[in-house]
Scaffold this motif. Structure first.
Motif, PDB file in Angstrom:
ATOM      1  N   GLY A 126       8.705  -1.413  -7.767  1.00 16.39           N
ATOM      2  CA  GLY A 126       9.458  -0.347  -8.414  1.00 16.39           C
ATOM      3  C   GLY A 126      10.245   0.204  -7.336  1.00 16.39           C
ATOM      4  O   GLY A 126      10.672   1.599  -7.664  1.00 16.39           O
ATOM      5  N   HIS A 174      -9.510   2.400 -10.891  1.00 15.34           N
ATOM      6  CA  HIS A 174      -9.209   0.936 -10.846  1.00 15.34           C
ATOM      7  C   HIS A 174      -9.798   0.059 -11.984  1.00 15.34           C
ATOM      8  O   HIS A 174      -9.239  -0.860 -12.557  1.00 15.34           O
ATOM      9  N   GLN A 223      -2.554   6.647 -15.214  1.00 12.99           N
ATOM     10  CA  GLN A 223      -2.644   5.968 -13.934  1.00 12.99           C
ATOM     11  C   GLN A 223      -2.813   4.409 -13.966  1.00 12.99           C
ATOM     12  O   GLN A 223      -2.014   3.908 -13.267  1.00 12.99           O
ATOM     13  N   HIS A 277       3.179  11.902  -6.448  1.00 12.39           N
ATOM     14  CA  HIS A 277       3.658  13.258  -7.325  1.00 12.39           C
ATOM     15  C   HIS A 277       3.046  13.196  -8.853  1.00 12.39           C
ATOM     16  O   HIS A 277       2.943  13.965  -9.518  1.00 12.39           O
ATOM     17  N   ARG A 278       2.134  12.071  -8.799  1.00 11.83           N
ATOM     18  CA  ARG A 278       1.561  11.907 -10.254  1.00 11.83           C
ATOM     19  C   ARG A 278       0.276  12.665 -10.268  1.00 11.83           C
ATOM     20  O   ARG A 278      -0.464  12.966 -11.139  1.00 11.83           O
ATOM     21  N   VAL A 279      -0.332  13.047  -9.024  1.00 10.25           N
ATOM     22  CA  VAL A 279      -1.472  13.565  -8.722  1.00 10.25           C
ATOM     23  C   VAL A 279      -1.480  14.812  -8.168  1.00 10.25           C
ATOM     24  O   VAL A 279      -2.355  15.724  -8.586  1.00 10.25           O
ATOM     25  N   PHE A 280      -0.830  15.015  -7.318  1.00 10.88           N
ATOM     26  CA  PHE A 280      -0.627  16.306  -6.413  1.00 10.88           C
ATOM     27  C   PHE A 280       0.573  17.078  -6.927  1.00 10.88           C
ATOM     28  O   PHE A 280       1.482  16.384  -7.373  1.00 10.88           O
ATOM     29  N   ARG A 325       4.636   5.652  -5.532  1.00 11.97           N
ATOM     30  CA  ARG A 325       4.707   5.724  -6.831  1.00 11.97           C
ATOM     31  C   ARG A 325       3.786   6.909  -7.524  1.00 11.97           C
ATOM     32  O   ARG A 325       4.058   7.288  -8.321  1.00 11.97           O
ATOM     33  N   THR A 326       2.758   7.083  -6.718  1.00  9.21           N
ATOM     34  CA  THR A 326       1.810   7.583  -7.467  1.00  9.21           C
ATOM     35  C   THR A 326       1.356   9.083  -6.880  1.00  9.21           C
ATOM     36  O   THR A 326       0.890  10.201  -7.686  1.00  9.21           O
ATOM     37  N   GLN A 334       5.107  15.077 -18.351  1.00 13.68           N
ATOM     38  CA  GLN A 334       5.878  14.938 -17.163  1.00 13.68           C
ATOM     39  C   GLN A 334       5.248  14.501 -15.983  1.00 13.68           C
ATOM     40  O   GLN A 334       5.562  13.667 -15.036  1.00 13.68           O
ATOM     41  N   ARG A 335       3.862  14.888 -15.871  1.00 13.23           N
ATOM     42  CA  ARG A 335       3.166  14.505 -14.550  1.00 13.23           C
ATOM     43  C   ARG A 335       2.482  13.274 -14.513  1.00 13.23           C
ATOM     44  O   ARG A 335       2.738  12.384 -13.608  1.00 13.23           O
ATOM     45  N   GLN A 336       2.040  12.765 -15.898  1.00 12.87           N
ATOM     46  CA  GLN A 336       1.677  11.351 -15.995  1.00 12.87           C
ATOM     47  C   GLN A 336       2.883  10.203 -16.099  1.00 12.87           C
ATOM     48  O   GLN A 336       2.700   9.222 -16.057  1.00 12.87           O
ATOM     49  N   GLU A 356      -6.571   2.493  -0.949  1.00 13.47           N
ATOM     50  CA  GLU A 356      -5.025   2.901  -0.985  1.00 13.47           C
ATOM     51  C   GLU A 356      -4.961   4.443  -1.289  1.00 13.47           C
ATOM     52  O   GLU A 356      -3.609   4.990  -1.064  1.00 13.47           O
ATOM     53  N   HIS A 357      -6.012   4.992  -1.773  1.00  7.51           N
ATOM     54  CA  HIS A 357      -5.878   6.602  -1.771  1.00  7.51           C
ATOM     55  C   HIS A 357      -5.373   7.037  -0.291  1.00  7.51           C
ATOM     56  O   HIS A 357      -4.679   8.242  -0.347  1.00  7.51           O
ATOM     57  N   TRP A 366      -6.563  -5.503  -2.035  1.00  8.37           N
ATOM     58  CA  TRP A 366      -6.576  -5.327  -0.520  1.00  8.37           C
ATOM     59  C   TRP A 366      -7.337  -6.203   0.171  1.00  8.37           C
ATOM     60  O   TRP A 366      -8.181  -6.926  -0.358  1.00  8.37           O
ATOM     61  N   GLY A 416     -12.126  -1.133  -0.063  1.00  8.14           N
ATOM     62  CA  GLY A 416     -12.649  -1.002  -1.421  1.00  8.14           C
ATOM     63  C   GLY A 416     -11.610  -0.201  -2.539  1.00  8.14           C
ATOM     64  O   GLY A 416     -10.658   0.255  -2.055  1.00  8.14           O
ATOM     65  N   GLN A 458       2.547   1.720  -3.476  1.00  8.98           N
ATOM     66  CA  GLN A 458       1.594   2.169  -4.377  1.00  8.98           C
ATOM     67  C   GLN A 458       1.481   3.796  -4.204  1.00  8.98           C
ATOM     68  O   GLN A 458       1.445   4.765  -5.230  1.00  8.98           O
ATOM     69  N   ARG A 487       2.127  -3.455 -11.490  1.00  9.90           N
ATOM     70  CA  ARG A 487       2.483  -3.175 -10.179  1.00  9.90           C
ATOM     71  C   ARG A 487       1.660  -4.251  -9.190  1.00  9.90           C
ATOM     72  O   ARG A 487       1.812  -4.414  -8.070  1.00  9.90           O
ATOM     73  N   ALA A 516       0.718  -1.114   0.035  1.00  8.98           N
ATOM     74  CA  ALA A 516      -0.009  -0.089   0.021  1.00  8.98           C
ATOM     75  C   ALA A 516       0.904   1.206   0.093  1.00  8.98           C
ATOM     76  O   ALA A 516       0.497   2.301  -0.755  1.00  8.98           O
ATOM     77  N   ARG A 574       0.396   3.089 -15.666  1.00  6.14           N
ATOM     78  CA  ARG A 574       1.626   3.106 -14.529  1.00  6.14           C
ATOM     79  C   ARG A 574       1.620   2.089 -13.328  1.00  6.14           C
ATOM     80  O   ARG A 574       2.510   1.285 -12.938  1.00  6.14           O
TER      81      ARG A 574
END
Lengths: 382, 382, 382, 382
Positions: free
Chosen positions: B49, C333, C13, B19-22, B16-17, C46-48, B332-333, C323, C328, B13, C20, B10, C16
């Motif tokens: 990763g 997803h 997303q 900085h892709r979103v925020f 990895r994620t 860059q972001r994605q 996981e968010h 999980w 959830g 994940q 994993r 968790a 990526r």
């Protein structure tokens, strides 16, 4: 009261109870009940608390001590009985649907208008209007809480004839019931859709269908024992719709969808209405009849959500006469409220609502749905 | 990162994620993961990763290219690892509960306060704070929407060990896990209860219990095949609580009830919090994690009800970085948000929350519950 | 990947994350993203996490290191891009709806069939099929748990353009989007209705409507500030439907009702499907995407009821890779699952589902709905 | 019947209705109602349908035409009235809690046992046992559907005195009511917890609290107008608990948590019971009184979930006498069922349940909770 089965029992409970709970200007006296079978009618009279009983409903109309006639029979007899009762100067409360045909309904509505001139009142039993949650819903719409209504989503889902071995009862025969799911339960949501929005359906486009064509004769299946697979069970033709789905347009610009079915496995009495307006929405399900979900679109989205209002507060419609908040009511209470409203209206000389004209309008919608279905689902004016 | 099983996956994940979103002031680089088993750790590194892997977590601390250490191991190793990492000048994100004993937690909190003076930051992983619905709930309480909080009702219900044949995994052994339901899931609701209300528990009165005393050894039950009734299955003693129930009083005058159990058959991850205040209430259930029920007591009773807010609007906490309204997030968010908050805090020199001191305070509550249970459920100061 | 806005971000997303979480026979490498605006595309890359970017999508097709092309643009460009990509021997994952017209869709489906002969695969992005609850629902239907399906009730309710001041974005323009609610969200429930039941719609009868005729131009409303009441706001014509309602009949004898609307105030992403069969029912609402309500009609009525299954168990579709039970998943997803399935299929030479032919079939249904609406809601063959 | 306010009205509705719905071996005749105020009692007699009325309840006991005495007064008068009635050879139905003290309850239970020898019967009004969903729940537990019960979670949440301006009614005065939330609503869930599980509480550990110490005198606040902030409002001391929380252990090894409060803002009548057993669980909320959630843990996890059973089927307890499936009952129906059961038991010489002994046992639990609260929440034997 004429008829003493399911509807009769519910009405009787209402006649016994209304003046015990509500302050009424007149107190109902349960004079006489009429039925076809002497023994059954006598038993019903005793069980339900009627002073007398008869197998000839016409004699009821001749009695001076009868002022109100409550018609709880199948639809094929409504016109004859209601017309006779109005003719005899009795106030009439008639179960829905008002009649089995538009022609009959027109006759009844005309008679009702005529009788009204002599202070004789009539009303049709769209009892669900008396559900506190729906009466509250109507007030919300009326005070503009929803803005312009865009969508009406009205479903009435039951499942009591999913089993093909369920017998051919009178509700499945066109000559007695007029129609199937359409008139029995679809009529309720058509009435509610129009009453809640204050708008009338102008066009419908729909389709009726039947999933099971033949069923065991009722007499052949006493006790409803499983009969499938037995060759010797006598069957008869189902002559009404099992399900009716239709679209509608209202004179207020709303788009409506309707579904009435007896084949929604697992849905017992799911009468659901959702209205979406420019300023808010509301949603109701009779399986949770004491609740109304309300969405206020004027609240910032961050804080907005459907609000589950328990419609049991002292200042909610009807609820104040009963128990404290959170102590819910049941199905039969809608009939108690119907009697209370009707008695109050009749005693004070107020036109009861819904009128026979309202019943006629619903009948015209049902008729238009049938015509649309016959014409390939094309838009059909009401 | 140290540890790569459930929590490790968790966290990975999240790393990895985030900085892709925020928009973050720094971009995490996933340098190395440490584990005990070489093969499993290598596989995890590749799957998750991480650039490198090691079976000696101490070597991680020696690397100049490691700035943050994320501790995802069982509780018995937290103290040693976190103290070493802080000593090596690494920022530390440590899974909850902070430690297995108050003594360890005190040492860690002291070290964290000391490290902070040198700009080395630490935080404990009460990730549920990062659920948008709960972050929104906290804002509601903070802005006074609930008035004075009277009741806190905090339950965490699971059912994964109801079957007596479920094996004796590390979470059921006191030397590794510290406690059972109490520390594993009870810790979460203790933290949330305090964080949401902004109040601290001052006294608790509670009871720990165990329903199943012995279980098959984990090694003996590969594949979790049913082993009940077989005489030859080697079993071991369960040394932690199966369920913990306790009452609490806060410094703000609220009365709280807590329940943490792994025996609530049918409840999978029912972390539920309800707060009742003088002006309103809110209720949450993690099994429906994108919703918050909010009751505004200042609305007239007639229109009041619990409002189901879908916490997915652009201006809800965290939610704006993701998808449009109604497109929910998952479990996981909360970890992605945790990483985003932690990275932002560390990069900008802000003290992250919850601190090790917050973790220590929760540890003290758990300890008081155990002491109260030993003393016959009597009120015990935290 | 071509396109990098809402859908692009969700797809990125997924690219990526898929390897994993799932064991895949091949590992996606995120080579290049294409967009129209250089600066925005560079930022998105860059972001994605794309290695390169370009403003000329055709150059993507020339690269030897690109094996899969993911088309995430508005519908008016799907045909051109997908045909070119297939022609260049690239596997294609194309967002739904497949195209803006049946003619385009037919061309694409033909090209896909041709490409398949050379081992070049394609799929259309009906990502909701990858919701664990719906994948589980399909298995239930397939194993006969519902018996004969009688009713399909499929609604997709949103409310993001209820405000008349909401601007004229591309999704409200027919030349770009093809249609409005019908193709954007109605397409999803048409696909699901057919896929879940394993039946095809043969006839539809429906109606499209528009509640707001003109809206401010998007350029004129940067920041979506309230513009109502201002005379100087430049407006343009809305050229797509705001809502679509239609009836349908399937080749398996089921009766279906569909509603797709962007005017259901308070409903954020309420994609709801209910199926009623002779032996059971199921109901789903994407606002609670981890749950499926299932009714088993073979249980005695006394013990029967809709069962709320949390579709998060290890042996539920897709869920086992994530999980523990009760933890959830979220909206994105479904895209991770889509990538995982697509990569696995392509790598193993299996025809991916849904195919372009499936996309074409949905397109034909949408087209029939439009024709029916033009013809007064009359039944129209697909 | 003695007492004619809230409880009196509910009981009267039951006495009027029971024989109309159920087949009873005897038909209740509503002879006389007793009250303190002549005018109010006369009005109640007329409204509720009693043939006579009196302000001297002792005269009721002297009448030969009275066979059953129904005690609906506040708790401080129960002992005197019930003892006198039993002494006069009348069958007694007494509202809960049985008495205000254990000593009184013991006297009453002894008298009831003595009277029973002469064929004089008594029962205490734990009417919620007659909710169809709870009667069905009990059957499930009794037939082993839950296996060994591990957890009982019993809450009764109301909010009617959250406002500090709510007046000091009799229910807030210890000399009249005995206790507050504990005896008024906590008594119900204590009885239900024991009755549903078939187990007895052996120890409790709990805490009583009061959030508002003084309130306006009831006489000073006619009409409940807001009086906060006015200096001249005469106030009195609240002498009962506002909330009671307690833990419990049963003789069957279950762990129970109880909460009774009048400060759960937004919860109107949320009487909730959840039982978790080794083989299954069930959950109930009186705000949705026609539903029971049932989890069958023997179903594979993949297909398991809480099943929402609408307890309105013909073969559900009590429900068959009323309406078709899905047509729910309301609060007062529990009293109708209570009368039906009591009349049937008395007429057939069967010991009614719950007996005064059952009422005494509940009283002992309440007493133990008060003692535990006084002793710092320590475990206290019942």
């Amino acid at each position: 009261m004429i008829g003493h089965a399911f509807m009769g029992a519910a009405h009787a409970q209402a006649w016994r109870t209304a003046h015990r709970v509500f302050d009424l200007p007149a107190r109902p006296v349960m004079t006489v009940v009429a039925g076809r079978d002497e023994q059954a009618t006598r038993a019903a009279a005793q069980r339900q608390g009627w002073a007398g009983h008869t197998t000839d409903w016409r004699t009821v109309l001749e009695r001076d001590d009868v002022h109100v006639v409550d018609v709880c029979t199948p639809g094929d007899t409504h016109a004859e009985m209601a017309l006779a009762a109005l003719g005899a100067g009795k106030h009439v409360l008639c179960e829905k649907p008002l009649a089995n045909t538009v022609a009959e309904a027109e006759q009844m509505a005309a008679a009702a208008r005529e009788a009204e001139r002599h202070g004789v009142w009539s009303s049709v039993g769209f009892s669900y209007r008396r559900t506190p949650a729906l009466a509250y819903a109507r007030e919300l719409v009326a005070r503009g809480a929803l803005g312009t209504v865009r969508h009406v989503r009205a479903h009435y889902l039951q499942d009591w004839i999913v089993d093909p071995a369920f017998p051919l009862v009178w509700r499945l025969q066109k000559d007695k019931a007029g129609s199937g799911a359409l008139g029995d339960i679809g009529a309720h949501v058509v009435d509610l859709a129009q009453w809640l929005t204050g708008q009338r359906l102008t066009d419908v486009a729909g389709h009726l269908t039947r999933f099971v064509e033949r069923r065991p004769l009722a007499e052949a299946t006493s006790g409803l024992r499983a009969t499938s697979g037995e060759d010797d069970v006598e069957t008869g033709e189902v002559t009404v719709d099992d399900a009716a789905v239709f679209l509608g347009r209202t004179d207020g610009g709303a788009l409506a969808t309707f579904e009435a079915t007896r084949f929604a496995t697992g849905r017992k009495n799911a009468m659901r209405i959702e209205l979406n307006g420019s300023a808010g929405s509301l949603a109701f399900d009779f399986e949770a009849m004491n609740e109304l979900d309300v969405y206020d679109g004027t609240v910032p989205a961050r804080d907005a959500g459907f609000r589950r209002v328990l419609v049991t507060e002292p200042d909610h419609p009807y609820a104040g006469a009963w128990w404290p908040p959170g102590h819910g009511l049941g199905y039969e209470h809608t009939f108690v409220h119907q009697v209370a409203d009707f008695v109050r209206d009749v005693a004070t000389g107020t036109a009861p609502s819904p009128s026979f004209d309202d019943g006629l309008q619903v009948q015209r919608v049902l008729d238009a749905v049938e015509r649309s279905s016959d014409a390939g689902a094309t838009w059909t004016p009401v």
